[in-house]
Design an enzyme around this catalytic site. Sequence first.
Site, PDB file in Angstrom:
ATOM      1  N   CYS A 116       0.812  -1.226   0.000  1.00 15.83           N
ATOM      2  CA  CYS A 116       0.000   0.000   0.000  1.00 15.83           C
ATOM      3  C   CYS A 116       0.841   1.270   0.000  1.00 15.83           C
ATOM      4  CB  CYS A 116      -0.948   0.001   1.192  1.00 15.83           C
ATOM      5  SG  CYS A 116      -2.089  -1.378   1.091  1.00 15.83           S
ATOM      6  N   HIS A 279      -3.980   6.971   1.054  1.00 19.14           N
ATOM      7  CA  HIS A 279      -4.164   5.642   0.472  1.00 19.14           C
ATOM      8  C   HIS A 279      -5.569   5.166   0.836  1.00 19.14           C
ATOM      9  CE1 HIS A 279      -4.051   1.456  -0.259  1.00 19.14           C
ATOM     10  NE2 HIS A 279      -3.989   1.134   1.023  1.00 19.14           N
ATOM     11  N   ASN A 309      -9.934  -1.061  -2.250  1.00 19.17           N
ATOM     12  CA  ASN A 309      -8.517  -0.800  -1.996  1.00 19.17           C
ATOM     13  C   ASN A 309      -7.713  -1.358  -3.173  1.00 19.17           C
ATOM     14  OD1 ASN A 309      -5.851  -0.813  -1.108  1.00 19.17           O
ATOM     15  ND2 ASN A 309      -6.317  -1.623   0.933  1.00 19.17           N
TER      16      ASN A 309
HETATM   17  N1  COA Z   1     -19.049  -9.866   5.622  1.00 26.50           N
HETATM   18  C1  COA Z   1     -19.738 -10.129   6.724  1.00 26.50           C
HETATM   19  N2  COA Z   1     -19.159 -10.380   7.909  1.00 26.50           N
HETATM   20  C2  COA Z   1     -17.824 -10.348   7.969  1.00 26.50           C
HETATM   21  C3  COA Z   1     -17.036 -10.073   6.843  1.00 26.50           C
HETATM   22  C4  COA Z   1     -17.695  -9.825   5.637  1.00 26.50           C
HETATM   23  N3  COA Z   1     -17.035  -9.552   4.489  1.00 26.50           N
HETATM   24  N4  COA Z   1     -15.749 -10.120   7.198  1.00 26.50           N
HETATM   25  C5  COA Z   1     -15.706 -10.398   8.519  1.00 26.50           C
HETATM   26  N5  COA Z   1     -16.965 -10.540   8.983  1.00 26.50           N
HETATM   27  C6  COA Z   1     -17.398 -10.840  10.355  1.00 26.50           C
HETATM   28  C7  COA Z   1     -16.344 -11.529  11.160  1.00 26.50           C
HETATM   29  O1  COA Z   1     -16.385 -12.919  10.945  1.00 26.50           O
HETATM   30  C8  COA Z   1     -16.747 -11.163  12.556  1.00 26.50           C
HETATM   31  O2  COA Z   1     -17.812 -11.990  12.959  1.00 26.50           O
HETATM   32  P1  COA Z   1     -17.930 -12.485  14.492  1.00 26.50           P
HETATM   33  O3  COA Z   1     -18.058 -11.226  15.300  1.00 26.50           O
HETATM   34  O4  COA Z   1     -19.135 -13.316  14.441  1.00 26.50           O
HETATM   35  O5  COA Z   1     -16.653 -13.217  14.741  1.00 26.50           O
HETATM   36  C9  COA Z   1     -17.317  -9.752  12.415  1.00 26.50           C
HETATM   37  O6  COA Z   1     -17.635  -9.598  11.019  1.00 26.50           O
HETATM   38  C10 COA Z   1     -16.372  -8.660  12.842  1.00 26.50           C
HETATM   39  O7  COA Z   1     -15.112  -8.925  12.253  1.00 26.50           O
HETATM   40  P2  COA Z   1     -13.887  -7.983  12.495  1.00 26.50           P
HETATM   41  O8  COA Z   1     -12.713  -8.499  11.766  1.00 26.50           O
HETATM   42  O9  COA Z   1     -13.775  -7.751  13.986  1.00 26.50           O
HETATM   43  O10 COA Z   1     -14.429  -6.649  11.830  1.00 26.50           O
HETATM   44  P3  COA Z   1     -13.833  -5.196  11.902  1.00 26.50           P
HETATM   45  O11 COA Z   1     -14.831  -4.311  12.497  1.00 26.50           O
HETATM   46  O12 COA Z   1     -12.447  -5.159  12.455  1.00 26.50           O
HETATM   47  O13 COA Z   1     -13.742  -4.816  10.370  1.00 26.50           O
HETATM   48  C11 COA Z   1     -12.099  -4.624   8.637  1.00 26.50           C
HETATM   49  C12 COA Z   1     -12.895  -5.563   9.518  1.00 26.50           C
HETATM   50  C13 COA Z   1     -11.146  -5.458   7.810  1.00 26.50           C
HETATM   51  C14 COA Z   1     -13.036  -3.860   7.715  1.00 26.50           C
HETATM   52  C15 COA Z   1     -11.339  -3.637   9.535  1.00 26.50           C
HETATM   53  O14 COA Z   1     -10.644  -4.314  10.550  1.00 26.50           O
HETATM   54  C16 COA Z   1     -10.362  -2.810   8.783  1.00 26.50           C
HETATM   55  O15 COA Z   1     -10.757  -1.971   7.985  1.00 26.50           O
HETATM   56  N6  COA Z   1      -9.063  -2.980   8.993  1.00 26.50           N
HETATM   57  C17 COA Z   1      -8.051  -2.288   8.254  1.00 26.50           C
HETATM   58  C18 COA Z   1      -7.981  -2.889   6.893  1.00 26.50           C
HETATM   59  C19 COA Z   1      -7.005  -2.245   6.015  1.00 26.50           C
HETATM   60  O16 COA Z   1      -6.888  -1.076   5.996  1.00 26.50           O
HETATM   61  N7  COA Z   1      -6.328  -3.074   5.245  1.00 26.50           N
HETATM   62  C20 COA Z   1      -5.474  -2.691   4.220  1.00 26.50           C
HETATM   63  C21 COA Z   1      -4.274  -2.055   4.777  1.00 26.50           C
HETATM   64  S1  COA Z   1      -3.482  -1.199   3.566  1.00 26.50           S
END
Ligand code: COA
Length: 352
Positions: A116, A279, A309
Amino acid sequence: MPNAKIAGIGFYVPDQVITNFDLMKVMDTSDEWIRERSGIVERRYAKKHEETPTTMAAEASKKAIERAGIIKEDIDFIIFATLSPDYYFPGCGVLLQRELGITKTEIGALDIRNQCSGFIYGLSVADQFIKSGMYKNILLVGSEMHSMGLDFSTRGRAVSVLFGDGAGAVLIQATEEDNKGVLTTHLHSDGTNAEELAMISPGSHGGYHLQDEEFGFPSKEELGEVFVYDGLLDNKTYYPRMDGQLVFKKAVTKFPEVIMEALQKTGYTPADIDMLVPHQANLRIAQFVQKTLKLPDDKVYNNIMKYGNTTAASIPIALCEAWEAGKVKEGDLVCLAAFGSGFTWGSALIRW
Ligand code: COA
């Protein structure tokens, strides 16, 4: 000492639009979940067998070259940032050279693997080459084709819904104008959590090695499995994995920090920024950064809603869109910032 200005910019995204509803057909997810957590509504996927990171980069590059008012033979150096290259090796730099029909060999081609923050790392490298006087015209691209390497089962949903394909390119040119172009760049890395946002295989960490054999050469059967890495098929390490919450926490700290570093170095404050192009990892991260720096809506450009992304391509795509919309103008102070896998992060300040 010459300065490095962005003389031309272009981007390319594939025609194929994939909505959140399309993803709901193949995995257990919802439009609501994806929008709320990331801001993404749709993304583009390249056409299999027709488009690759190199072909998309070539389309973006042609626009950047034309807008810079140069011809491809004027290019001295190519920098290609991607995590989804056409081949394991050689890198995409030489493939882009060939795709653009640049036959002269007095040119270098460098590939950057900083995910990224690849575009900002590339910008910093280009800036140094220009300032040192070594090159006059550098083509820098970020291009990604994530759609070929994502886990579209429910198992991979936390990662797969976030990413899209596309390419952005800039033609960086030497100028004798003062207070013009790249004013400063800041690069950081911390490998402590390298595997927390990573695609582990293929890689030389595993696999079959002759030294595995205590006595002599491997058997014919074993040789047949030479490319099957330990646990690769079972653990699906050929798909990207991410500790989303860790990445989120680090990103919301490092983005403002590295932006402030660039501002302090040049004697500016957040209020001096005309346009911040972060980004495009997650709309919530960008909004958090905006709030921390107290920037109004019209000074932050986001397009993750449309493209997801696109990793190394996200900054040049967003920057190009902002420029095409007249939101980045001559003389503006433009700030770029990124955080991602590695972890690596960085920022740049540009006087447009
Ligand atoms: N659809 C539905 N549910 C989903 C899912 C999807 N695509 N992906 C994960 N879940 C579920 C998980 O299984 C979890 O369920 P549970 O509570 O029953 O275990 C729940 O949603 C919450 O998951 P979690 O990983 O805690 O969600 P979050 O609030 O942290 O959001 C991201 C996930 C990835 C959106 C978030 O963490 C994020 O944006 N992180 C940074 C990502 C990033 O910037 N990456 C690139 C870096 S350059």
